[in-house]
Design an enzyme around this catalytic site. Structure first.
Site, mmCIF file in Angstrom:
data_model
loop_
_atom_site.group_PDB
_atom_site.id
_atom_site.type_symbol
_atom_site.label_atom_id
_atom_site.label_comp_id
_atom_site.label_asym_id
_atom_site.label_seq_id
_atom_site.Cartn_x
_atom_site.Cartn_y
_atom_site.Cartn_z
ATOM 1 N N TYR A 1 115.559 -22.220 -78.636
ATOM 2 C CA TYR A 1 116.656 -21.527 -79.303
ATOM 3 C C TYR A 1 117.832 -21.305 -78.362
ATOM 4 C CZ TYR A 1 119.583 -18.291 -81.726
ATOM 5 O OH TYR A 1 120.678 -17.724 -82.319
ATOM 6 N N TRP B 1 122.556 -21.509 -78.102
ATOM 7 C CA TRP B 1 123.834 -22.035 -78.599
ATOM 8 C C TRP B 1 124.227 -23.365 -77.993
ATOM 9 C CZ3 TRP B 1 128.687 -19.573 -80.736
ATOM 10 C CH2 TRP B 1 128.375 -18.673 -81.763
HETATM 11 N N1 LIG Z 1 133.140 -12.581 -77.653
HETATM 12 C C1 LIG Z 1 131.969 -12.897 -78.216
HETATM 13 N N2 LIG Z 1 131.890 -13.015 -79.563
HETATM 14 C C2 LIG Z 1 130.703 -13.314 -80.146
HETATM 15 C C3 LIG Z 1 129.536 -13.555 -79.383
HETATM 16 C C4 LIG Z 1 129.648 -13.410 -77.966
HETATM 17 O O1 LIG Z 1 128.660 -13.561 -77.232
HETATM 18 N N3 LIG Z 1 130.870 -13.087 -77.431
HETATM 19 N N4 LIG Z 1 128.349 -13.895 -79.991
HETATM 20 C C5 LIG Z 1 128.404 -14.438 -81.342
HETATM 21 C C6 LIG Z 1 127.089 -14.358 -81.989
HETATM 22 S S1 LIG Z 1 125.849 -15.399 -81.472
HETATM 23 C C7 LIG Z 1 126.806 -13.519 -83.002
HETATM 24 S S2 LIG Z 1 125.282 -13.549 -83.757
HETATM 25 C C8 LIG Z 1 127.809 -12.567 -83.481
HETATM 26 C C9 LIG Z 1 127.170 -11.206 -83.688
HETATM 27 O O2 LIG Z 1 128.033 -10.394 -84.371
HETATM 28 P P1 LIG Z 1 127.645 -8.868 -84.606
HETATM 29 O O3 LIG Z 1 126.202 -8.749 -84.825
HETATM 30 O O4 LIG Z 1 128.535 -8.397 -85.674
HETATM 31 O O5 LIG Z 1 128.117 -8.257 -83.207
HETATM 32 P P2 LIG Z 1 127.689 -6.969 -82.376
HETATM 33 O O6 LIG Z 1 128.709 -6.873 -81.309
HETATM 34 O O7 LIG Z 1 126.272 -7.047 -81.969
HETATM 35 O O8 LIG Z 1 127.799 -5.751 -83.372
HETATM 36 C C10 LIG Z 1 129.017 -5.347 -83.965
HETATM 37 C C11 LIG Z 1 129.087 -3.855 -84.056
HETATM 38 O O9 LIG Z 1 128.079 -3.337 -84.910
HETATM 39 C C12 LIG Z 1 127.984 -1.959 -84.637
HETATM 40 N N5 LIG Z 1 126.648 -1.472 -84.990
HETATM 41 C C13 LIG Z 1 125.493 -1.679 -84.296
HETATM 42 N N6 LIG Z 1 124.462 -1.036 -84.913
HETATM 43 C C14 LIG Z 1 124.980 -0.434 -86.014
HETATM 44 C C15 LIG Z 1 124.413 0.360 -87.066
HETATM 45 O O10 LIG Z 1 123.217 0.633 -87.104
HETATM 46 N N7 LIG Z 1 125.256 0.771 -88.039
HETATM 47 C C16 LIG Z 1 126.572 0.485 -88.049
HETATM 48 N N8 LIG Z 1 127.312 0.891 -89.086
HETATM 49 N N9 LIG Z 1 127.142 -0.245 -87.055
HETATM 50 C C17 LIG Z 1 126.349 -0.706 -86.057
HETATM 51 C C18 LIG Z 1 128.238 -1.799 -83.157
HETATM 52 O O11 LIG Z 1 129.121 -0.706 -82.956
HETATM 53 C C19 LIG Z 1 128.827 -3.131 -82.760
HETATM 54 O O12 LIG Z 1 130.015 -3.012 -82.011
HETATM 55 O O13 LIG Z 1 128.869 -12.437 -82.538
HETATM 56 C C20 LIG Z 1 129.421 -13.696 -82.195
HETATM 57 N N10 LIG Z 1 130.659 -13.434 -81.502
HETATM 58 N N1 LIG Z 2 119.799 -7.083 -76.745
HETATM 59 C C1 LIG Z 2 120.304 -8.049 -77.486
HETATM 60 N N2 LIG Z 2 119.888 -9.303 -77.305
HETATM 61 C C2 LIG Z 2 120.413 -10.298 -78.047
HETATM 62 C C3 LIG Z 2 121.396 -10.030 -79.025
HETATM 63 C C4 LIG Z 2 121.811 -8.678 -79.207
HETATM 64 O O1 LIG Z 2 122.675 -8.369 -80.042
HETATM 65 N N3 LIG Z 2 121.249 -7.726 -78.402
HETATM 66 N N4 LIG Z 2 121.913 -11.054 -79.763
HETATM 67 C C5 LIG Z 2 121.099 -12.242 -79.935
HETATM 68 C C6 LIG Z 2 121.860 -13.341 -80.505
HETATM 69 S S1 LIG Z 2 122.657 -13.023 -81.986
HETATM 70 C C7 LIG Z 2 121.906 -14.575 -79.947
HETATM 71 S S2 LIG Z 2 122.674 -15.854 -80.793
HETATM 72 C C8 LIG Z 2 121.250 -14.864 -78.663
HETATM 73 C C9 LIG Z 2 122.030 -15.864 -77.788
HETATM 74 O O2 LIG Z 2 121.174 -16.444 -76.886
HETATM 75 P P1 LIG Z 2 121.427 -17.904 -76.273
HETATM 76 O O3 LIG Z 2 122.088 -18.782 -77.274
HETATM 77 O O4 LIG Z 2 120.144 -18.362 -75.693
HETATM 78 O O5 LIG Z 2 122.479 -17.546 -75.121
HETATM 79 P P2 LIG Z 2 123.422 -18.512 -74.300
HETATM 80 O O6 LIG Z 2 123.753 -17.771 -73.038
HETATM 81 O O7 LIG Z 2 124.556 -18.969 -75.121
HETATM 82 O O8 LIG Z 2 122.454 -19.702 -73.929
HETATM 83 C C10 LIG Z 2 122.812 -21.028 -74.002
HETATM 84 C C11 LIG Z 2 122.349 -21.715 -72.720
HETATM 85 O O9 LIG Z 2 122.588 -23.107 -72.829
HETATM 86 C C12 LIG Z 2 123.100 -23.581 -71.599
HETATM 87 N N5 LIG Z 2 123.869 -24.798 -71.851
HETATM 88 C C13 LIG Z 2 125.166 -24.915 -72.201
HETATM 89 N N6 LIG Z 2 125.510 -26.193 -72.302
HETATM 90 C C14 LIG Z 2 124.400 -26.918 -72.028
HETATM 91 C C15 LIG Z 2 124.128 -28.315 -71.987
HETATM 92 O O10 LIG Z 2 124.962 -29.160 -72.243
HETATM 93 N N7 LIG Z 2 122.852 -28.681 -71.670
HETATM 94 C C16 LIG Z 2 121.875 -27.783 -71.399
HETATM 95 N N8 LIG Z 2 120.671 -28.243 -71.116
HETATM 96 N N9 LIG Z 2 122.121 -26.457 -71.438
HETATM 97 C C17 LIG Z 2 123.360 -26.040 -71.748
HETATM 98 C C18 LIG Z 2 123.956 -22.457 -71.094
HETATM 99 O O11 LIG Z 2 124.170 -22.570 -69.714
HETATM 100 C C19 LIG Z 2 123.136 -21.235 -71.502
HETATM 101 O O12 LIG Z 2 122.275 -20.822 -70.485
HETATM 102 O O13 LIG Z 2 121.054 -13.649 -77.948
HETATM 103 C C20 LIG Z 2 120.331 -12.683 -78.704
HETATM 104 N N10 LIG Z 2 119.975 -11.568 -77.852
HETATM 105 MO MO LIG Z 3 123.904 -14.927 -82.580
#
Ligand SMILES: Nc1nc2c(c(=O)[nH]1)N[C@H]1C(S)=C(S)[C@@H](COP(=O)(O)OP(=O)(O)OC[C@H]3O[C@@H](n4cnc5c(=O)[nH]c(N)nc54)[C@H](O)[C@@H]3O)O[C@H]1N2
Ligand SMILES: Nc1nc2c(c(=O)[nH]1)N[C@H]1C(S)=C(S)[C@@H](COP(=O)(O)OP(=O)(O)OC[C@H]3O[C@@H](n4cnc5c(=O)[nH]c(N)nc54)[C@H](O)[C@@H]3O)O[C@H]1N2
Ligand SMILES: [Mo]
Length: 803
Positions: free
Chosen positions: A134, A136
């Site tokens: 899993y 990105w």
């Molecule tokens: N810059 C940046 N943008 C991203 C990402 C990143 O790594 N960097 N990751 C991307 C990915 S993979 C995903 S999945 C999305 C995730 O997108 P989201 O899940 O929407 O992002 P979060 O920042 O985890 O949460 C948004 C807000 O939800 C609020 N929140 C948390 N718990 C609760 C609750 O119980 N109730 C209410 N009402 N609010 C709550 C928090 O205040 C938080 O700031 O973001 C994407 N966008």
């Molecule tokens: N506590 C907490 N944990 C969370 C979340 C949260 O809200 N709270 N959010 C969750 C969510 S929504 C998500 S989506 C996950 C994200 O979790 P991940 O998607 O696992 O996070 P990334 O750091 O984007 O990992 C991608 C990895 O791929 C590597 N990579 C990039 N390009 C290449 C390539 O060309 N080849 C290879 N082999 N590798 C490459 C990068 O260096 C990086 O280490 O985290 C989750 N974890």
């Molecule tokens: Mo995510």
């Protein structure tokens, strides 16, 4: 396609704008794209020295500034390595992360991997290879690391995969039962044009955090996230930000902030429902014609089925929102056309299915599902591109490969899988058998970033025999591997970026030669496939150029079938991008519109064809953690729970504003935000004062699962009792390989709990997490996460011991 160093030839630049050489004439621009935006890489003397935002992007983000830093970072994996202990035979049962690595020549490492794979396939079976991988990966669709690995493992006979995404796993399991689709959380949702034209109010659980719009999976040519909020506001939509954090909504939206205790939104929504019934405001006709199960949900809301009326006064105690304010919200959403949304984060919590089911129920009670610009949609505040007005064009992608063994686990159940080989777990009405994992293989993801309760993962991780990680960087996943293959970054290869949520297709030109001995994931896997006798099936005898042309041609034909004209490959490549014709500005899309108009003619894909406010299917599973209709179940950890006495702060671990998960963490944007090199922890100044803590101090953040350091940052926009840390600071245990060791850098996942949301969704529940903090008064340990781990030069006489 050429691998360019300095002084590009005409053919390198083609029709791409060329006013790009500096006076020395050695600088070139290479069109490129990443999840964090489209840009031109500025290349000089074989190095990426800068970036320029894509000229067509109206609001390019700041994350691209970190690209040159990370491409040339000291923590690039420069060649292939094998863990010394693994070579000595210390495999299953040995904790990883502690011992040094040994450089091993590429051809030998290819043979080592092939031997292990062949042996495990023959002796144990394909399901013993965990290849879920899993993560990105990168924006380019051909070199997408995870897809390449799945193709390699699938063609070789299969593997154990991961189902769904960390982002919204609970929603992915739930919504097909309720609305018959997952489109409402990840696909084409009611667009901002429709919302602007028809809604007067938008209720946003979790707000619309600006920083989330910095990224798009697959990359975006147009970062239009904030522009849509602005336009909707200008069109007269008012916003309600229901969240523990006022900054989840930009100031310029002039939103009303309703602070809520984390994890209690379901109680708020039930109380709104109670008021609506008490006042007779529910849409009886819609509930009768378009929904099933209202009688059961109604009986629960009113307390007829369980003796507890879900009144505003009841919810006030739980949510921290006064009863009259709850009533005011209920009045507001019933008095004017209202769109409902929730960020994805709400369902990454214990029983995370419940707030989304209940929010859908409120939309049903309002009778707005499928009404122009109204109803419910999830994720408008979660990622760029949600709700973009668009046409559905084919996106450019690798064709999916079949996994012949058909084995999988729900995405976030990896630790449980490793702890319980041969066991099973309940998921969405099934019993999922857990394999006896021998090989763990990750490419394009970082479990030591994304998974919860890293100390527990570290212990379970020790059970497998061989961990293979393909990575450009020495991430925590690479450091906890047995075999590390150096991967190129996107700047070191040619590719094409594409996202279903963006109208640009972008060429990603190779900008520099591979760094060190890095190789493309595809090429590593092709060589391993050769050892195993299926190189040609894996490569289809195409090289990179042939693959890109082949995939482009498939995409082009798919476009042609929809009557969309596209350029030929060479013109596209030279131009650097292709832009799909934007939809006419007034065109608006409302999801479920046909269903709204005629539910008999256009039923939903649920068993009843209607919105299921009670699901006989879900009820039939017999799960007490996810019964047949939405319910309030207090989370195991929240501010009203028993452990809150010892750990009185609710930790929300949100998506970082300064990077994408762990990606870009070694770059300048993330570094500039840290406090003495540690991840900031946001806390209300009064909570800090109560502990005698000062802004900028280094804290120890802890609970029973683990501890990390963090830099204290005052933030009075937070609800008291709630603290926040972004995910993604690279895990950096003081004693590598020792479970429970202090993470000196600030990775919040040493604190979070690893419990499935429920047996229905089995999603991650990171947001249900209580902690306490104290001043860290010892000497500050060095952050070593961005340096390579200990490496032994040559170890003569150490022959690999295949078992
Ligand atoms: N810059 C940046 N943008 C991203 C990402 C990143 O790594 N960097 N990751 C991307 C990915 S993979 C995903 S999945 C999305 C995730 O997108 P989201 O899940 O929407 O992002 P979060 O920042 O985890 O949460 C948004 C807000 O939800 C609020 N929140 C948390 N718990 C609760 C609750 O119980 N109730 C209410 N009402 N609010 C709550 C928090 O205040 C938080 O700031 O973001 C994407 N966008
Ligand atoms: N506590 C907490 N944990 C969370 C979340 C949260 O809200 N709270 N959010 C969750 C969510 S929504 C998500 S989506 C996950 C994200 O979790 P991940 O998607 O696992 O996070 P990334 O750091 O984007 O990992 C991608 C990895 O791929 C590597 N990579 C990039 N390009 C290449 C390539 O060309 N080849 C290879 N082999 N590798 C490459 C990068 O260096 C990086 O280490 O985290 C989750 N974890
Ligand atoms: Mo995510």
């Amino acid at each position: 396609m050429t691998e360019l160093v300095s002084g590009a030839s005409d053919s390198d630049l083609g029709a791409y704008p060329t006013g790009t050489s500096d006076r020395s004439g050695h600088q070139t621009l290479k069109p490129h794209a990443a999840h964090w935006g489209a840009f031109d890489a500025v290349v000089r003397d074989g190095r990426v020295v800068g970036v320029r935002p894509f000229a067509r992007d109206p609001f390019p983000g700041s994350l691209i500034d970190a690209v040159p830093d990370v491409v040339h970072a000291a923590c690039r994996v420069d060649r292939a390595y094998v863990r010394r202990g693994w070579l000595e035979g210390k495999r299953a049962g040995h904790l990883r992360g502690g011992d040094p690595f040994v450089p091993v020549p590429a051809d030998r490492v290819v043979r080592l991997i092939a031997e292990q794979v062949a042996r495990v396939r023959a002796e144990v079976g394909h399901e013993a290879i965990f290849g879920g991988s899993y993560g990105w990966s990168s924006a380019g669709r051909f070199h997408h690391a995870r897809s390449q690995l799945h193709r390699f493992l699938g063609l070789g006979g299969g593997f154990t995969a991961q189902l769904n995404a960390y982002s919204y796993a609970a929603g992915q399991a739930l919504m097909p039962h309720v609305l018959g689709t997952t489109e409402v959380l990840l696909g084409r949702v009611t667009d901002w044009n429709a919302i602007g034209q028809h809604a007067k109010l938008m209720l946003c659980l979790g707000g619309l955090p600006l920083k989330n719009g910095l990224v798009t999976s697959g990359g975006a040519g147009a970062t239009e996230y904030t522009q849509h909020f602005r336009r909707a506001a200008e069109a007269g939509v008012r916003f309600l930000n229901v969240s523990p954090y006022r900054a989840d909504m930009p100031d310029w939206l002039n939103a009303e902030w309703v602070p809520i205790r984390p994890g209690t939104d379901t109680a708020l929504l039930l109380a709104i429902a109670h008021w609506m019934v008490a006042e007779g405001r529910e849409d009886h006709a819609f509930l009768a014609s378009h929904c099933v199960g209202w009688d059961k949900l109604r009986a629960y809301v009113m307390g007829e089925s369980d003796g507890l009326a879900k009144t505003p006064a009841w919810a006030a105690d739980i949510t921290g929102i006064a009863a009259d304010r709850i009533i005011a919200i209920a009045r507001a959403i019933t008095a004017q056309p209202t769109m409902l949304t929730s960020t994805w984060s709400l369902q990454r919590a214990d029983y995370g299915e419940q707030p989304w089911w209940m929010l859908t129920a409120i939309a049903a009670m309002l009778g707005t599902i499928g009404k122009p610009g109204l109803g419910v949609g999830f994720g408008y505040g979660s990622v760029n591109g949600m709700g973009n007005p668009r046409r559905d064009y084919p996106s450019f992608s690798m064709p999916a490969t079949r996994n012949p063994v058909g084995r999988y686990i729900p995405v976030a159940r990896i630790t449980e899988m490793l702890e319980n080989p041969g066991g099973s777990l309940s998921y969405n009405g099934r019993e999922v058998p857990l394999p006896d994992t021998r090989i763990i293989w990750w490419s394009g993801g970082n479990p030591f970033h994304h998974h919860q309760d890293l100390n527990r993962l570290l212990r379970a991780w020790a059970r497998a025999e061989t961990m293979i990680v393909q990575e450009p960087w020495w991430t925590a996943a690479a450091r906890h591997a047995d075999i590390v293959l150096p991967a190129t970054t996107t700047l070191e290869r040619n590719d094409i970026a594409s996202s279903g949520r963006d109208r640009f297709l972008r060429a990603m030109h190779q900008a520099i030669a591979p760094v060190g001995q890095a190789r493309n994931d595809h090429d590593w896997l092709a060589d391993i496939a050769e050892e195993l006798g299926y190189r040609d099936r894996f490569t289809e005898q195409r090289d990179e150029d042939a693959w890109l042309r082949h995939l482009f041609e498939r995409w082009r034909q798919a476009c042609a079938r929809q009557g969309v004209e596209t350029p030929d490959f060479d013109s596209f490549w030279a131009q650097g991008y292709w832009e799909a014709p934007p939809p006419p500005p007034e065109e608006a899309y409302t999801q479920f519109a046909e269903f709204h108009a005629d539910p008999a003619e256009h039923p939903l894909d649920t068993p009843s064809g209607k919105v299921e406010l009670f699901s006989a299917t879900v009820a039939g599973f017999g799960y007490d953690d996810a019964p047949g209709h939405p319910v309030w179940i207090p989370q195991r950890e929240w501010l009203g729970a028993e452990p809150a006495k010892r750990f009185p702060l609710h930790l929300l671990s949100f998506q970082p504003a300064t990077r994408l998960h762990g990606q870009l963490d070694p770059g300048r944007v993330a570094a500039a935000d840290k406090i003495a090199g540690r991840e900031p922890l946001l806390m209300h100044p009064e909570d800090a004062a109560a502990r005698g803590l000062r802004d900028g101090e280094i804290l120890k953040v802890f609970n029973d699962r683990g501890a990390c350091l963090a830099g204290l940052r005052f933030d009075d926009r937070l609800l008291r009792g709630v603290v926040m840390m972004a995910t993604g600071a690279w895990f950096d245990p003081l004693q590598p390989g020792m479970p429970g060791s202090l993470c000196v850098h600030g990775n919040c996942n040493v604190l979070t709990a690893d419990i499935g949301t429920s047996r229905l969704g089995q999603g991650p529940s990171a947001q249900s997490c209580l902690v306490e903090v104290e001043r860290f008064s010892e000497a500050l340990p060095l952050v070593r996460a961005h340096r390579p781990p200990p490496i032994l030069e040559i170890l003569e006489g150490l022959e690999p011991n295949p078992r």
